[in-house]
Scaffold this motif. Structure first.
Motif, PDB file in Angstrom:
ATOM      1  N   ASP A  52      -4.387   6.191   1.767  1.00  0.00           N
ATOM      2  CA  ASP A  52      -3.880   4.734   1.435  1.00  0.00           C
ATOM      3  C   ASP A  52      -4.371   4.359   0.061  1.00  0.00           C
ATOM      4  O   ASP A  52      -5.630   4.157  -0.144  1.00  0.00           O
ATOM      5  N   VAL A  84       0.837  -1.141   0.085  1.00  0.00           N
ATOM      6  CA  VAL A  84      -0.096   0.225   0.164  1.00  0.00           C
ATOM      7  C   VAL A  84       1.002   1.217   0.119  1.00  0.00           C
ATOM      8  O   VAL A  84       1.747   1.501   0.766  1.00  0.00           O
ATOM      9  N   ARG A  92      -0.633  -0.344  -4.245  1.00  0.00           N
ATOM     10  CA  ARG A  92       0.417  -0.205  -5.348  1.00  0.00           C
ATOM     11  C   ARG A  92       0.403  -1.303  -6.187  1.00  0.00           C
ATOM     12  O   ARG A  92      -0.058  -2.574  -5.853  1.00  0.00           O
ATOM     13  N   ARG A 143       4.543  12.016  -1.783  1.00  0.00           N
ATOM     14  CA  ARG A 143       3.912  13.418  -1.370  1.00  0.00           C
ATOM     15  C   ARG A 143       3.582  14.291  -2.755  1.00  0.00           C
ATOM     16  O   ARG A 143       4.424  14.275  -3.325  1.00  0.00           O
ATOM     17  N   ASN A 173       7.353   3.514   0.708  1.00  0.00           N
ATOM     18  CA  ASN A 173       6.057   3.615   0.322  1.00  0.00           C
ATOM     19  C   ASN A 173       5.389   5.018   0.231  1.00  0.00           C
ATOM     20  O   ASN A 173       4.152   5.369   0.012  1.00  0.00           O
ATOM     21  N   ALA A 174       6.224   5.967   0.645  1.00  0.00           N
ATOM     22  CA  ALA A 174       5.597   7.436   0.993  1.00  0.00           C
ATOM     23  C   ALA A 174       5.575   8.279  -0.408  1.00  0.00           C
ATOM     24  O   ALA A 174       6.768   8.293  -1.071  1.00  0.00           O
ATOM     25  N   ASP A 212      -3.808  12.729   4.084  1.00  0.00           N
ATOM     26  CA  ASP A 212      -3.111  11.263   3.734  1.00  0.00           C
ATOM     27  C   ASP A 212      -4.037  10.167   3.531  1.00  0.00           C
ATOM     28  O   ASP A 212      -5.411  10.158   3.608  1.00  0.00           O
ATOM     29  N   SER A 266       0.339  11.509   0.688  1.00  0.00           N
ATOM     30  CA  SER A 266       0.173  12.707   1.402  1.00  0.00           C
ATOM     31  C   SER A 266       0.011  13.927   0.172  1.00  0.00           C
ATOM     32  O   SER A 266       0.646  14.060  -0.569  1.00  0.00           O
ATOM     33  N   ARG A 295       1.490   5.190   1.002  1.00  0.00           N
ATOM     34  CA  ARG A 295       0.929   6.116   1.813  1.00  0.00           C
ATOM     35  C   ARG A 295       1.103   7.579   1.155  1.00  0.00           C
ATOM     36  O   ARG A 295       2.158   7.977   0.809  1.00  0.00           O
TER      37      ARG A 295
END
Ligand code: SF4
Ligand code: SF4
Ligand code: FES
Length: 238
Positions: free
Chosen positions: A21, A3, A24, A86, A83-84, A19, A7, A5
């Motif tokens: 979820d 998944v 992916r 932005r 996995n972040a 945020d 933002s 994350r």
């Protein structure tokens, strides 16, 4: 399934990150992620896209701090670790809402740089024949594929320091027209790009050239304009 994350900037200039979820997938683009959020998680999210194939230039955003076209940017390229993700609107432009920047000043600067083609011939004249391998024609070809995405403009620090600066895309357009043998407004255009907010404000940082998704080199175009302005000044024409 892993998944992401994500933002996402929400609201105008005084907004905040929200945020989400997102599942992916293999070969997923950043635009796929934004579209998933808007279609599945929050239909009020505002963003822009049209072609999805790197033609229209409307999908550019700031992705993990870097200006990118999002329809041709795979998640794997945008995320280095973990996995972040932005997502913010493009820098150096006012925010309308969420991921949508106001592109008016970007395109107004194309007009200020005399970015419109002005031909010499009327509709009854035969069309002008330009040799495909002439140096001028090759210079035009080098810059003509600009899709007006604003990535270079968002990546340029001089635009951040000096909001009057015409910026890499408008100057690339001006240079392309300066090389076009059919165009008739060369001196007027040189005057338009010779001022404090024009080509001489460029510090040759190269960020525009490094980031341009069409592999154009606004830096080289601006250097060409600087040479032309210098020649015109020395020749007493400017
Ligand atoms: S080369 Fe010039 S236009 Fe391009 S990013 Fe640097 S300062 Fe801006
Ligand atoms: S020069 Fe490149 S980065 Fe800049 S607007 Fe054109 S296509 Fe986009
Ligand atoms: S949606 Fe058209 S260039 Fe990305």
């Amino acid at each position: 399934m892993s998944v992401l994350r994500v933002s996402v900037w929400r609201g105008g200039a005084d907004g905040a990150f929200q945020d989400f979820d997102v599942p992916r997938h293999a070969s997923q683009t950043v635009l796929d992620v934004v579209t998933h959020i808007q279609r599945v998680l929050d239909p009020t999210l505002a963003y822009r896209f049209a072609c999805r194939v790197g033609m229209c230039g409307s999908c550019a955003m700031t992705v993990n701090g870097v200006a990118r076209w999002t329809c041709r940017t795979h998640i794997d390229k945008a995320i280095e670790n973990g996995n972040a993700l932005r997502l913010e609107p493009l820098r150096n432009l006012p925010v309308i809402r969420d991921l949508v920047s106001d592109m008016r000043e970007f395109f107004d600067k194309w007009a200020r740089a005399k970015g419109q083609f002005q031909g010499r011939l009327g509709r009854k004249d035969d069309f002008e024949k330009i040799k495909p391998q002439s140096p001028e024609r090759l210079q035009v070809d080098a810059g003509i594929e600009c899709i007006g995405c604003g990535v270079c403009y968002a990546a340029c620090d001089v635009v951040s320091w000096n909001p009057e600066y015409l910026g890499p895309a408008a100057l690339n357009r001006a240079w392309t027209l300066q090389q076009d043998q059919r165009d008739s407004t060369k001196m007027e255009r040189l005057r338009a790009v010779a001022g404090d907010a024009g080509c001489h404000a460029c510090h040759t940082h190269m960020s525009c050239t490094e980031r341009c998704p069409k592999q154009l080199s606004p830096t080289a175009a601006i250097a060409g304009l600087k040479r032309e302005v210098a020649r015109a000044v020395l020749g007493g024409k400017l």
